[in-house]
Design a protein around this motif. Structure first.
Motif, short mmCIF file in Angstrom:
data_model
loop_
_atom_site.label_atom_id
_atom_site.label_comp_id
_atom_site.label_asym_id
_atom_site.label_seq_id
_atom_site.Cartn_x
_atom_site.Cartn_y
_atom_site.Cartn_z
N HIS A 44 -115.49 70.81 22.76
CA HIS A 44 -115.73 69.76 21.78
C HIS A 44 -117.13 69.16 21.95
O HIS A 44 -117.79 69.39 22.96
CB HIS A 44 -114.67 68.66 21.88
CG HIS A 44 -114.67 67.94 23.19
ND1 HIS A 44 -114.07 68.45 24.32
CD2 HIS A 44 -115.18 66.73 23.53
CE1 HIS A 44 -114.22 67.60 25.32
NE2 HIS A 44 -114.90 66.55 24.87
N ILE A 45 -117.54 68.40 20.95
CA ILE A 45 -118.85 67.75 20.95
C ILE A 45 -118.66 66.26 21.24
O ILE A 45 -117.77 65.62 20.68
CB ILE A 45 -119.56 67.91 19.58
CG1 ILE A 45 -119.78 69.39 19.26
CG2 ILE A 45 -120.88 67.14 19.54
CD1 ILE A 45 -120.79 70.09 20.13
N GLU A 46 -119.50 65.75 22.12
CA GLU A 46 -119.59 64.31 22.39
C GLU A 46 -121.04 63.91 22.22
O GLU A 46 -121.92 64.77 22.23
CB GLU A 46 -119.12 63.98 23.81
CG GLU A 46 -117.66 64.26 24.07
CD GLU A 46 -117.24 63.92 25.49
OE1 GLU A 46 -118.10 63.49 26.32
OE2 GLU A 46 -116.05 64.12 25.80
N THR A 47 -121.30 62.64 22.08
CA THR A 47 -122.68 62.18 22.03
C THR A 47 -123.01 61.44 23.31
O THR A 47 -122.17 60.72 23.86
CB THR A 47 -122.94 61.25 20.82
OG1 THR A 47 -121.96 60.23 20.80
CG2 THR A 47 -122.89 62.03 19.53
N ASP A 48 -124.23 61.65 23.80
CA ASP A 48 -124.65 60.97 25.02
C ASP A 48 -125.17 59.57 24.69
O ASP A 48 -125.10 59.13 23.53
CB ASP A 48 -125.68 61.81 25.78
CG ASP A 48 -127.01 61.98 25.06
OD1 ASP A 48 -127.23 61.31 24.03
OD2 ASP A 48 -127.83 62.79 25.53
N GLN A 51 -127.38 59.16 21.77
CA GLN A 51 -126.79 59.66 20.52
C GLN A 51 -127.14 61.12 20.24
O GLN A 51 -127.15 61.55 19.09
CB GLN A 51 -127.19 58.77 19.33
CG GLN A 51 -126.72 57.34 19.45
CD GLN A 51 -125.20 57.24 19.57
OE1 GLN A 51 -124.47 57.85 18.81
NE2 GLN A 51 -124.72 56.50 20.56
N PRO A 53 -126.09 65.11 20.55
CA PRO A 53 -124.84 65.87 20.72
C PRO A 53 -124.84 66.65 22.04
O PRO A 53 -125.86 67.22 22.44
CB PRO A 53 -124.81 66.80 19.52
CG PRO A 53 -126.22 66.90 19.06
CD PRO A 53 -126.91 65.63 19.46
N GLN A 54 -123.71 66.66 22.69
CA GLN A 54 -123.50 67.39 23.93
C GLN A 54 -122.24 68.25 23.75
O GLN A 54 -121.22 67.75 23.27
CB GLN A 54 -123.28 66.44 25.10
CG GLN A 54 -124.41 65.46 25.35
CD GLN A 54 -125.59 66.14 25.99
OE1 GLN A 54 -125.48 66.75 27.03
NE2 GLN A 54 -126.74 66.03 25.34
N VAL A 56 -119.15 69.90 25.36
CA VAL A 56 -118.33 69.68 26.56
C VAL A 56 -117.19 70.69 26.55
O VAL A 56 -116.51 70.86 25.53
CB VAL A 56 -117.78 68.24 26.59
CG1 VAL A 56 -116.95 68.00 27.84
CG2 VAL A 56 -118.93 67.23 26.51
N THR A 73 -121.08 70.28 30.73
CA THR A 73 -121.73 69.72 29.56
C THR A 73 -123.03 70.48 29.31
O THR A 73 -123.79 70.73 30.25
CB THR A 73 -122.04 68.22 29.78
OG1 THR A 73 -120.81 67.55 30.07
CG2 THR A 73 -122.67 67.60 28.57
#
Length: 158
Positions: A44-48, A51, A53-54, A56, A73
Motif C-alpha cells: 500500500h501507499i502511505e505519505t511521509d 506528503q 508517497p511511500q 510500504v 518502505t
C-alpha cells in the motif's frame, strides 16, 4: 572477437538480497517472464511527513525461511502493467533492487505481488538473465550457491 562469458543457472537458484539482509531465498528462474517478481503482502501507499508517497510492503512472510515479514518502505517505485503467468495484465508496483548471484550484485526491476499461492517467493525474469549473461540449464539447481561453496572450500584448504 571475444564473446562475453555466460554463466550457468539452474531452474531454481538460491539468491541473496543484501539491502534487505536476506540470504538463501529460493527463486524460480523463468525465461518466460520479462520482469522479475518478489513476494510481498499488504502492499500500500502511505505519505511521509513531507506528503511524499511511500510504498510500504511486508517483505515475504514468516512462512518463508530467513525472513520475519518485516515492513519495508520504498520512496522510489513505479506502477506498471505486468502480464501474469495466466496472461492477464495487472497493475503492479515495481522497485529496483540488488540481487546476488555467483557473489556478484545485479540491480534489476522486481514487480511486487502476493505470491503466497506460489511455491517460490522470487521469480527471476529475462531482463536479469540478459544483464548477467546467464544461460539456463533446467536439469540443474542452485549452481550459484554451489559455485560459491566450492570456492570457499578451496580457499579454506590453502
Amino acid at each position: 572477437m571475444n564473446r562475453p562469458i555466460k554463466r550457468l543457472l539452474g531452474r531454481r537458484e538460491l539468491v541473496d538480497f543484501p539491502a534487505f539482509e536476506l540470504g538463501g531465498i529460493e527463486a524460480k528462474v523463468d525465461t518466460g517472464a520479462y520482469t522479475s517478481a518478489l513476494h510481498c503482502s499488504n502492499i500500500h501507499i502511505e505519505t511521509d511527513a513531507q506528503q511524499r508517497p511511500q510504498l510500504v510492503v511486508h517483505l515475504l512472510d514468516p512462512g518463508h525461511e530467513g525472513t520475519d515479514g518485516r515492513l519495508l518502505t520504498f520512496s522510489e517505485f513505479a506502477l506498471r502493467d505486468i502480464r501474469s503467468s495466466n496472461g492477464e495484465v495487472q497493475e503492479r508496483y515495481v522497485i529496483r533492487a540488488v540481487v546476488q548471484l555467483y557473489g556478484q550484485d545485479f540491480e534489476t526491476d522486481f514487480s511486487l505481488s502476493d505470491r503466497s499461492d506460489m511455491k517460490y517467493p522470487v521469480l527471476l525474469g529475462r531482463s536479469l538473465l540478459r544483464q548477467g549473461r546467464f544461460v539456463v540449464d533446467v536439469s540443474k539447481r542452485n549452481l550459484s550457491y554451489k559455485s560459491l561453496a566450492r570456492a570457499a572450500a578451496r580457499r579454506a584448504q590453502r
